[in-house]
Motif scaffolding. Structure first.
Motif, PDB file in Angstrom:
ATOM      1  N   ALA A   7      -0.590 -35.709 -18.815  1.00 44.23           N
ATOM      2  CA  ALA A   7      -1.238 -35.794 -19.835  1.00 44.23           C
ATOM      3  C   ALA A   7      -2.283 -34.640 -20.170  1.00 44.23           C
ATOM      4  CB  ALA A   7      -1.967 -37.299 -19.901  1.00 44.23           C
ATOM      5  N   LEU A   8      -2.423 -34.143 -21.243  1.00 36.96           N
ATOM      6  CA  LEU A   8      -3.249 -33.286 -21.552  1.00 36.96           C
ATOM      7  C   LEU A   8      -4.492 -33.839 -22.354  1.00 36.96           C
ATOM      8  CD1 LEU A   8      -0.550 -31.068 -22.775  1.00 36.96           C
ATOM      9  CD2 LEU A   8      -1.595 -30.957 -20.642  1.00 36.96           C
ATOM     10  N   VAL A   9      -5.523 -33.647 -22.125  1.00 34.21           N
ATOM     11  CA  VAL A   9      -6.957 -34.319 -22.794  1.00 34.21           C
ATOM     12  C   VAL A   9      -7.727 -33.281 -22.864  1.00 34.21           C
ATOM     13  CG1 VAL A   9      -8.578 -35.837 -22.289  1.00 34.21           C
ATOM     14  CG2 VAL A   9      -6.468 -36.390 -21.065  1.00 34.21           C
TER      15      VAL A   9
ATOM     16  N   THR B 135     -17.594 -21.246 -21.194  1.00 34.86           N
ATOM     17  CA  THR B 135     -16.936 -21.787 -19.862  1.00 34.86           C
ATOM     18  C   THR B 135     -17.399 -23.039 -19.889  1.00 34.86           C
ATOM     19  OG1 THR B 135     -17.774 -19.527 -18.968  1.00 34.86           O
ATOM     20  CG2 THR B 135     -16.892 -21.194 -17.409  1.00 34.86           C
ATOM     21  N   LEU B 136     -17.162 -23.985 -20.835  1.00 37.17           N
ATOM     22  CA  LEU B 136     -17.315 -25.514 -20.871  1.00 37.17           C
ATOM     23  C   LEU B 136     -15.957 -26.253 -20.109  1.00 37.17           C
ATOM     24  CD1 LEU B 136     -17.940 -26.170 -24.655  1.00 37.17           C
ATOM     25  CD2 LEU B 136     -19.766 -26.105 -22.723  1.00 37.17           C
ATOM     26  N   ARG B 137     -15.086 -25.777 -20.039  1.00 36.43           N
ATOM     27  CA  ARG B 137     -13.726 -26.306 -19.465  1.00 36.43           C
ATOM     28  C   ARG B 137     -13.555 -27.624 -19.959  1.00 36.43           C
ATOM     29  NH1 ARG B 137     -15.821 -23.285 -14.679  1.00 36.43           N
ATOM     30  NH2 ARG B 137     -14.245 -21.767 -14.136  1.00 36.43           N
ATOM     31  N   PRO B 138     -13.413 -27.537 -21.245  1.00 41.66           N
ATOM     32  CA  PRO B 138     -13.352 -28.950 -21.953  1.00 41.66           C
ATOM     33  C   PRO B 138     -12.032 -29.558 -22.137  1.00 41.66           C
ATOM     34  CG  PRO B 138     -13.143 -27.045 -23.560  1.00 41.66           C
ATOM     35  CD  PRO B 138     -13.387 -26.412 -22.316  1.00 41.66           C
ATOM     36  N   TRP B 139     -11.528 -29.631 -20.780  1.00 41.93           N
ATOM     37  CA  TRP B 139     -10.105 -30.414 -20.631  1.00 41.93           C
ATOM     38  C   TRP B 139     -10.104 -30.987 -19.273  1.00 41.93           C
ATOM     39  CZ3 TRP B 139      -7.931 -28.472 -16.218  1.00 41.93           C
ATOM     40  CH2 TRP B 139      -8.283 -27.277 -15.873  1.00 41.93           C
ATOM     41  N   ARG B 140      -9.043 -31.754 -19.224  1.00 40.29           N
ATOM     42  CA  ARG B 140      -8.645 -32.336 -17.844  1.00 40.29           C
ATOM     43  C   ARG B 140      -7.243 -32.760 -18.074  1.00 40.29           C
ATOM     44  NH1 ARG B 140      -9.233 -38.385 -17.000  1.00 40.29           N
ATOM     45  NH2 ARG B 140      -9.925 -39.452 -18.950  1.00 40.29           N
ATOM     46  N   ILE B 141      -6.523 -33.081 -16.839  1.00 33.50           N
ATOM     47  CA  ILE B 141      -5.189 -33.606 -16.970  1.00 33.50           C
ATOM     48  C   ILE B 141      -5.023 -34.841 -16.297  1.00 33.50           C
ATOM     49  CG2 ILE B 141      -4.295 -31.338 -17.081  1.00 33.50           C
ATOM     50  CD1 ILE B 141      -3.184 -31.711 -14.390  1.00 33.50           C
ATOM     51  N   ILE B 142      -4.317 -35.618 -16.651  1.00 37.26           N
ATOM     52  CA  ILE B 142      -3.979 -37.039 -15.782  1.00 37.26           C
ATOM     53  C   ILE B 142      -2.592 -36.888 -15.238  1.00 37.26           C
ATOM     54  CG2 ILE B 142      -3.848 -39.325 -16.072  1.00 37.26           C
ATOM     55  CD1 ILE B 142      -5.673 -39.149 -18.657  1.00 37.26           C
TER      56      ILE B 142
ATOM     57  N   ALA C  37      -4.883 -46.521 -22.308  1.00 38.33           N
ATOM     58  CA  ALA C  37      -3.933 -46.405 -21.349  1.00 38.33           C
ATOM     59  C   ALA C  37      -4.546 -45.227 -20.441  1.00 38.33           C
ATOM     60  CB  ALA C  37      -2.799 -46.235 -21.817  1.00 38.33           C
ATOM     61  N   HIS C  38      -4.801 -44.149 -21.020  1.00 37.88           N
ATOM     62  CA  HIS C  38      -5.360 -42.848 -20.452  1.00 37.88           C
ATOM     63  C   HIS C  38      -6.617 -42.915 -20.035  1.00 37.88           C
ATOM     64  CE1 HIS C  38      -1.466 -41.605 -22.256  1.00 37.88           C
ATOM     65  NE2 HIS C  38      -1.454 -40.893 -21.319  1.00 37.88           N
ATOM     66  N   GLY C  39      -7.390 -44.006 -20.154  1.00 43.12           N
ATOM     67  CA  GLY C  39      -8.746 -44.061 -19.822  1.00 43.12           C
ATOM     68  C   GLY C  39      -9.638 -43.018 -20.216  1.00 43.12           C
ATOM     69  N   LEU C  40      -9.461 -42.688 -21.501  1.00 42.39           N
ATOM     70  CA  LEU C  40     -10.152 -41.508 -22.156  1.00 42.39           C
ATOM     71  C   LEU C  40     -11.644 -42.189 -22.463  1.00 42.39           C
ATOM     72  CD1 LEU C  40      -7.564 -40.116 -24.593  1.00 42.39           C
ATOM     73  CD2 LEU C  40      -8.080 -39.573 -22.555  1.00 42.39           C
ATOM     74  N   HIS C  41     -12.535 -41.236 -22.245  1.00 44.21           N
ATOM     75  CA  HIS C  41     -13.787 -41.337 -22.469  1.00 44.21           C
ATOM     76  C   HIS C  41     -14.352 -40.862 -24.040  1.00 44.21           C
ATOM     77  CE1 HIS C  41     -14.219 -41.748 -18.201  1.00 44.21           C
ATOM     78  NE2 HIS C  41     -13.629 -40.560 -18.044  1.00 44.21           N
ATOM     79  N   LYS C  42     -15.480 -41.184 -24.304  1.00 45.50           N
ATOM     80  CA  LYS C  42     -15.994 -40.667 -25.772  1.00 45.50           C
ATOM     81  C   LYS C  42     -16.046 -39.388 -25.938  1.00 45.50           C
ATOM     82  CE  LYS C  42     -19.898 -41.250 -28.798  1.00 45.50           C
ATOM     83  NZ  LYS C  42     -21.291 -41.831 -29.186  1.00 45.50           N
ATOM     84  N   GLY C  43     -15.366 -39.146 -27.065  1.00 48.73           N
ATOM     85  CA  GLY C  43     -15.562 -37.589 -26.855  1.00 48.73           C
ATOM     86  C   GLY C  43     -14.228 -36.743 -26.397  1.00 48.73           C
ATOM     87  N   GLU C  44     -13.163 -37.383 -25.980  1.00 49.20           N
ATOM     88  CA  GLU C  44     -11.876 -36.864 -25.431  1.00 49.20           C
ATOM     89  C   GLU C  44     -10.862 -37.685 -26.326  1.00 49.20           C
ATOM     90  OE1 GLU C  44     -12.112 -36.856 -20.494  1.00 49.20           O
ATOM     91  OE2 GLU C  44     -11.760 -38.668 -21.372  1.00 49.20           O
ATOM     92  N   VAL C  45      -9.900 -36.525 -26.402  1.00 48.61           N
ATOM     93  CA  VAL C  45      -8.603 -36.640 -27.320  1.00 48.61           C
ATOM     94  C   VAL C  45      -7.370 -36.265 -26.469  1.00 48.61           C
ATOM     95  CG1 VAL C  45      -9.744 -36.538 -29.672  1.00 48.61           C
ATOM     96  CG2 VAL C  45      -8.809 -34.380 -28.428  1.00 48.61           C
ATOM     97  N   LEU C  46      -6.420 -37.328 -26.559  1.00 47.95           N
ATOM     98  CA  LEU C  46      -5.243 -36.755 -26.056  1.00 47.95           C
ATOM     99  C   LEU C  46      -4.444 -35.743 -26.825  1.00 47.95           C
ATOM    100  CD1 LEU C  46      -3.341 -37.367 -23.811  1.00 47.95           C
ATOM    101  CD2 LEU C  46      -2.261 -39.528 -25.300  1.00 47.95           C
TER     102      LEU C  46
ATOM    103  N   GLU D 200       0.415 -28.530  -4.794  1.00 51.16           N
ATOM    104  CA  GLU D 200       0.959 -27.447  -5.619  1.00 51.16           C
ATOM    105  C   GLU D 200       0.609 -27.655  -7.094  1.00 51.16           C
ATOM    106  OE1 GLU D 200       5.688 -26.314  -4.194  1.00 51.16           O
ATOM    107  OE2 GLU D 200       5.289 -28.443  -5.135  1.00 51.16           O
ATOM    108  N   LEU D 201       0.527 -28.841  -7.664  1.00 49.99           N
ATOM    109  CA  LEU D 201      -0.122 -28.969  -8.862  1.00 49.99           C
ATOM    110  C   LEU D 201      -1.339 -28.463  -8.795  1.00 49.99           C
ATOM    111  CD1 LEU D 201       0.134 -30.029 -11.825  1.00 49.99           C
ATOM    112  CD2 LEU D 201      -0.396 -32.169 -10.873  1.00 49.99           C
ATOM    113  N   GLU D 202      -2.207 -28.621  -7.852  1.00 46.84           N
ATOM    114  CA  GLU D 202      -3.739 -28.464  -7.960  1.00 46.84           C
ATOM    115  C   GLU D 202      -3.726 -26.918  -8.047  1.00 46.84           C
ATOM    116  OE1 GLU D 202      -5.973 -29.870  -4.645  1.00 46.84           O
ATOM    117  OE2 GLU D 202      -5.331 -32.141  -5.075  1.00 46.84           O
ATOM    118  N   ALA D 203      -2.903 -26.206  -7.353  1.00 52.89           N
ATOM    119  CA  ALA D 203      -2.794 -24.809  -7.345  1.00 52.89           C
ATOM    120  C   ALA D 203      -2.438 -24.154  -8.776  1.00 52.89           C
ATOM    121  CB  ALA D 203      -1.946 -24.108  -6.291  1.00 52.89           C
ATOM    122  N   PHE D 204      -1.631 -24.757  -9.512  1.00 49.90           N
ATOM    123  CA  PHE D 204      -1.101 -24.416 -10.777  1.00 49.90           C
ATOM    124  C   PHE D 204      -2.232 -24.702 -11.891  1.00 49.90           C
ATOM    125  CE2 PHE D 204       3.352 -25.652  -9.238  1.00 49.90           C
ATOM    126  CZ  PHE D 204       3.624 -24.412  -8.692  1.00 49.90           C
ATOM    127  N   VAL D 205      -2.870 -26.027 -11.596  1.00 49.70           N
ATOM    128  CA  VAL D 205      -3.969 -26.180 -12.560  1.00 49.70           C
ATOM    129  C   VAL D 205      -5.321 -25.271 -12.294  1.00 49.70           C
ATOM    130  CG1 VAL D 205      -5.916 -28.069 -13.165  1.00 49.70           C
ATOM    131  CG2 VAL D 205      -3.314 -28.584 -12.738  1.00 49.70           C
TER     132      VAL D 205
END
Length: 189
Positions: A83-85, A41-48, A136-145, A25-30
């Protein structure tokens, strides 16, 4: 429910039940929320997705960011935390636009979760961009929470909660120097 109704009726649910969307369900919502406007169309986001005992990792990181030992009680307030990244690493698009796209995904996700019957609360923290939380969130360089969506079932209410209506006229203005009294409909491009 129409998009207009979903936006108009949206509210934060600071208390939720143990019901949460399943992984599929979460995958469909995302997938739906990911249709937000996105320059290039970079899709500069991910969720945890944070569930179960993973919430303890967040609880410990929240306290560490505050300079405290032990575990914060906040992550136990919902069965699912998202988590919104934002990934602001692209040099083609200004960082603020990349964060805006990620924020748009978060808001669209909160609307679709609400429409599906889940209560949502977008939480931030004074230390959202701390090293402890990034690690803790395993953020990569260039990512912000950006914060977290706390998600759970909507509890039964004995009476409906009514939010104040937004007085849109207080938030709409005309371009400075424009002709007074002219309606927006009169503008031709």
């Amino acid at each position: 429910m129409s998009a207009l109704e979903a936006m108009r009726d949206r509210r934060s649910w600071s208390k939720v039940t143990d019901l949460a969307p399943t992984g599929p369900e979460l995958e469909a919502f995302v997938a739906a929320a990911g249709r937000v406007a996105d320059h290039k169309t970079l899709r500069p986001w991910r969720i945890i997705e944070i569930r179960g005992s993973d919430r303890d990792l967040l609880a410990r990181a929240l306290n560490k960011a505050d300079g405290k030992r032990g575990y914060s009680s906040k992550p136990r307030r919902a069965p699912l935390i998202i988590a919104l990244v934002a990934d602001v690493s692209s040099k083609k698009i200004p960082a603020w636009e990349q964060e805006a796209a990620a924020s748009g995904v978060a808001h669209m996700l909160s609307l679709v979760l609400d429409e599906a019957g889940f209560g949502v609360f977008w939480r931030t923290d004074d230390n959202t961009r701390s090293k402890a939380l990034a690690k803790a969130h395993g953020l990569h360089k260039g990512e912000v929470l950006l914060g977290w969506l706390y998600v759970g079932g909507k509890p039964q209410r004995s009476r409906p909660v009514r939010r104040k209506t937004v007085d849109a006229a207080k938030h709409i203005s005309r371009m400075p120097g424009g002709k007074k009294g002219r309606k927006v409909d009169d503008v031709s491009l």
